[in-house]
Design a protein around this motif. Sequence first.
Motif, PDB file in Angstrom:
ATOM      1  N   PRO A 129       0.830  -1.334   0.026  1.00 19.83           N
ATOM      2  CA  PRO A 129       0.009  -0.017   0.104  1.00 19.83           C
ATOM      3  C   PRO A 129       0.797   1.445  -0.106  1.00 19.83           C
ATOM      4  N   SER A 175      -2.737   5.199   1.654  1.00 21.02           N
ATOM      5  CA  SER A 175      -3.838   4.004   1.515  1.00 21.02           C
ATOM      6  C   SER A 175      -3.313   2.892   2.575  1.00 21.02           C
ATOM      7  N   TRP A 176      -2.400   3.551   3.455  1.00 18.51           N
ATOM      8  CA  TRP A 176      -2.059   2.128   4.414  1.00 18.51           C
ATOM      9  C   TRP A 176      -3.242   1.863   5.098  1.00 18.51           C
ATOM     10  N   ARG A 218     -10.196   2.150   6.188  1.00 11.40           N
ATOM     11  CA  ARG A 218      -9.068   1.509   5.176  1.00 11.40           C
ATOM     12  C   ARG A 218      -8.698  -0.010   5.599  1.00 11.40           C
ATOM     13  N   TRP A 236      -6.159  -4.450   1.823  1.00  6.83           N
ATOM     14  CA  TRP A 236      -4.755  -4.315   1.462  1.00  6.83           C
ATOM     15  C   TRP A 236      -4.693  -3.852  -0.046  1.00  6.83           C
ATOM     16  N   GLU A 237      -3.818  -2.765  -0.326  1.00  4.35           N
ATOM     17  CA  GLU A 237      -3.842  -2.463  -1.603  1.00  4.35           C
ATOM     18  C   GLU A 237      -2.475  -3.413  -1.942  1.00  4.35           C
ATOM     19  N   ASP A 254      -6.903  -3.874  -4.842  1.00  2.00           N
ATOM     20  CA  ASP A 254      -7.167  -4.328  -3.432  1.00  2.00           C
ATOM     21  C   ASP A 254      -8.075  -5.583  -2.899  1.00  2.00           C
TER      22      ASP A 254
END
Length: 297
Positions: free
Chosen positions: A204, A208-209, A216, A219-220, A238
């Motif tokens: 990420p 976007s962590w 959020r 996980w990216e 994601d």
Amino acid sequence: MLIPRGRTRAEEIDDRALAASLANEALLEIRLLITRAKTRPGELSSGEAIDRIHDLVGFSREMLAVSRPHRWRPSRRGTPSRREQALLDRPMSYRWNTSGPERRAWILRHVDREGLRWTPPAPLPAPHKGAPALSLRHRLGLLAGWPVKAPPDRQPLPRHARVLKALDSEALISLYEARGMERHGAWLRTHLDSDAPHFLFPDPADYSWPDPDAGRDRWECRVLLRMVDGEQVNGLLDLAPETFAALPSTMPRLRQRHLAYVARATERDSYLWGRDHESDCGPGTCGFVAVEGTPAA
């Protein structure tokens, strides 16, 4: 960061201020689309509205990321490449240079309507094709641990996220389809090398962590794809942590690290590959049948 009222046309707006304004404009359009779909269903089908809203949500998220100054984290140590330096100098460079004519016209209409003056970024230096050879410094880094590091004041990803998974084409496509990206999955089905493995791992960006308190909770993941012409390119997807954890992992640890470094250093993504391939794309070549209004990649 909103544009102050009373700004004159003679003033040049910077990329971050423009991005904040564009993110707000995208949200206003989403609200308008929802209203039209509810009050005038014959004018806009629910499918069309959902597709356009999905596109605007992604665009708004990108613009919010551009608008917020954040510490640059290079994909490789040392001085930034020409491309990375261009992105540092002009944060709108990537979005502008990868947008089609319609999106560029939309941005310029907004600039004109708001009475602003903004100079579009110059073309980005052409990214190198394929996976680059790792430098000696990168090779030494393989011994130093997993390359994905947490931003300042954030908790590192759990140990089971510091893993690279290898998937065949159908297994990877099923992940995209499970995220509601059926059309992208159809595009991948005709453009991925079906005989090659593809790789993904959580990577990420700082903005976007994972932070469940901020909504959020996914996980990216960075995806390393091998296309039908043999080129390796980047992508993003994601995934829910439990979905990623359930994927099998059988690769040696050092091989995982090596591929993670290669993936982070790969400059071209699936969008750029698809744009170059577009002139050769169709039922008579790769077999892909495009759906009107749907981007190729």
